[in-house]
Design a protein around this motif. Structure first.
Motif, short mmCIF file in Angstrom:
data_model
loop_
_atom_site.label_atom_id
_atom_site.label_comp_id
_atom_site.label_asym_id
_atom_site.label_seq_id
_atom_site.Cartn_x
_atom_site.Cartn_y
_atom_site.Cartn_z
N LYS A 94 -57.47 22.97 86.91
CA LYS A 94 -57.78 21.68 86.28
C LYS A 94 -58.42 20.70 87.25
O LYS A 94 -58.94 19.68 86.84
CB LYS A 94 -56.48 21.03 85.75
CG LYS A 94 -55.98 21.61 84.44
CD LYS A 94 -54.88 20.74 83.83
CE LYS A 94 -53.66 20.65 84.71
NZ LYS A 94 -52.57 19.85 84.15
N GLY A 95 -58.32 20.97 88.57
CA GLY A 95 -58.99 20.08 89.53
C GLY A 95 -58.09 19.45 90.57
O GLY A 95 -58.52 18.52 91.26
N ALA A 96 -56.85 19.90 90.70
CA ALA A 96 -55.99 19.36 91.75
C ALA A 96 -56.65 19.60 93.11
O ALA A 96 -57.04 20.73 93.42
CB ALA A 96 -54.61 20.02 91.71
N GLN A 97 -56.78 18.52 93.89
CA GLN A 97 -57.42 18.63 95.21
C GLN A 97 -56.42 18.71 96.32
O GLN A 97 -56.69 19.20 97.41
CB GLN A 97 -58.32 17.40 95.46
CG GLN A 97 -59.44 17.25 94.47
CD GLN A 97 -60.40 18.42 94.53
OE1 GLN A 97 -61.05 18.63 95.55
NE2 GLN A 97 -60.47 19.21 93.47
N VAL A 98 -55.25 18.15 96.04
CA VAL A 98 -54.19 18.12 97.04
C VAL A 98 -52.86 18.10 96.29
O VAL A 98 -52.74 17.50 95.23
CB VAL A 98 -54.37 16.91 98.00
CG1 VAL A 98 -54.60 15.63 97.26
CG2 VAL A 98 -53.19 16.74 98.95
N PHE A 99 -51.90 18.82 96.85
CA PHE A 99 -50.57 18.87 96.24
C PHE A 99 -49.59 18.08 97.11
O PHE A 99 -49.61 18.21 98.34
CB PHE A 99 -50.08 20.32 96.14
CG PHE A 99 -50.81 21.13 95.10
CD1 PHE A 99 -50.31 21.24 93.81
CD2 PHE A 99 -52.00 21.79 95.41
CE1 PHE A 99 -50.98 21.98 92.84
CE2 PHE A 99 -52.68 22.53 94.45
CZ PHE A 99 -52.16 22.62 93.16
N VAL A 100 -48.73 17.32 96.43
CA VAL A 100 -47.60 16.67 97.10
C VAL A 100 -46.35 17.34 96.52
O VAL A 100 -46.17 17.38 95.30
CB VAL A 100 -47.56 15.15 96.81
CG1 VAL A 100 -46.29 14.53 97.38
CG2 VAL A 100 -48.80 14.47 97.39
N ALA A 101 -45.52 17.90 97.40
CA ALA A 101 -44.32 18.58 96.92
C ALA A 101 -43.10 17.94 97.57
O ALA A 101 -43.00 17.89 98.80
CB ALA A 101 -44.38 20.07 97.26
N ALA A 102 -42.20 17.42 96.75
CA ALA A 102 -41.02 16.71 97.25
C ALA A 102 -39.76 17.45 96.81
O ALA A 102 -39.60 17.75 95.63
CB ALA A 102 -40.99 15.28 96.72
N ALA A 103 -38.89 17.71 97.79
CA ALA A 103 -37.64 18.38 97.44
C ALA A 103 -36.59 18.07 98.50
O ALA A 103 -36.91 17.73 99.63
CB ALA A 103 -37.84 19.89 97.31
N GLY A 104 -35.34 18.21 98.08
CA GLY A 104 -34.24 17.97 99.00
C GLY A 104 -33.45 19.24 99.24
O GLY A 104 -33.76 20.31 98.72
N MET A 105 -32.45 19.13 100.10
CA MET A 105 -31.54 20.22 100.48
C MET A 105 -32.31 21.40 101.10
O MET A 105 -33.13 21.17 101.98
CB MET A 105 -30.68 20.62 99.28
CG MET A 105 -29.88 19.44 98.73
SD MET A 105 -28.74 19.79 97.41
CE MET A 105 -27.41 20.52 98.35
N ALA A 106 -32.08 22.63 100.67
CA ALA A 106 -32.84 23.78 101.21
C ALA A 106 -34.22 23.76 100.57
O ALA A 106 -34.53 24.52 99.66
CB ALA A 106 -32.11 25.08 100.89
N LYS A 110 -55.41 24.70 98.82
CA LYS A 110 -55.57 23.25 98.87
C LYS A 110 -54.51 22.69 99.83
O LYS A 110 -53.46 23.31 100.03
CB LYS A 110 -55.34 22.63 97.48
CG LYS A 110 -56.30 23.11 96.41
CD LYS A 110 -57.68 22.57 96.61
CE LYS A 110 -58.58 22.94 95.44
NZ LYS A 110 -59.96 23.20 95.87
N PRO A 111 -54.78 21.50 100.40
CA PRO A 111 -53.78 20.92 101.30
C PRO A 111 -52.47 20.61 100.56
O PRO A 111 -52.51 20.15 99.41
CB PRO A 111 -54.43 19.62 101.79
CG PRO A 111 -55.84 19.66 101.36
CD PRO A 111 -55.97 20.66 100.26
#
Ligand code: RP5
Length: 164
Positions: free
Chosen positions: A55-67, A80-81
């Protein structure tokens, strides 16, 4: 359509990651946010990354906690970055997520930002700086923002100096 894809490991991460969303909105940058977990919904995460890229995502931000394996898993699925935001979600105050996110093996980078709110804010700025490599208008907005930040330091200093 070029956009920033924000993936959060749990709905409970959103109050912090809303800081990222607010900044992207302030700069009129397109984004989408989904909840998807590396552990609880691996198939959904895999499918989403492939679809988002199409669809055109240029960069991914991934947020998570714990492991926190979400950013690493996303990085394994795209070239992609990927920006990883460690969430403070346990008795370890985010140190668990920080180490899980930052310690990627060679060749599979995750650009890891600070734990919590500062990281959420910086994930938005870093994503925009990546987009701005090919978007002159956005680059100008980022430069103007730096000027405003520097001016604020000066006005803050004046207000403190006047108290003394
Ligand atoms: C991680 O576990 C999530 O990213 C979240 O930070 C943490 C706790 O998730 P919940 O139990 O609150 O859903 O996968």
């Amino acid at each position: 359509m070029k956009f920033v894809s924000i993936i959060i490991g749990s709905k409970s991460d959103y109050p912090v990651m809303e800081e990222c969303v607010k900044i992207l909105e302030k700069f009129s940058v397109m984004y989408e946010v989904i909840v998807s977990s590396a552990h609880r919904s691996p198939d959904r995460t895999h499918k989403y990354v492939a679809e988002a890229e199409k669809k055109g995502a240029q960069v991914f931000v991934a947020a998570a906690g714990m492991a926190a394996h979400l950013a690493g898993v996303v990085a394994s699925l795209t070239t992609k970055p990927v920006i990883g935001v460690p969430m403070s979600a346990s008795a370890l105050n985010g140190m668990d997520a920080l180490l899980s996110t930052v310690q990627m093996p060679g060749g599979m980078p995750v650009a890891t930002v600070a734990i919590g709110k500062a990281g959420a804010v910086n994930s938005a700025y870093l994503a925009m700086q990546i987009l701005a490599l090919e978007d002159r208008e956005l680059n100008v907005k980022l430069q103007e923002d730096r000027v405003l930040k520097a001016k604020k330091v000066e006005t803050d200093s004046i207000s403190i100096e006047s108290l003394i």
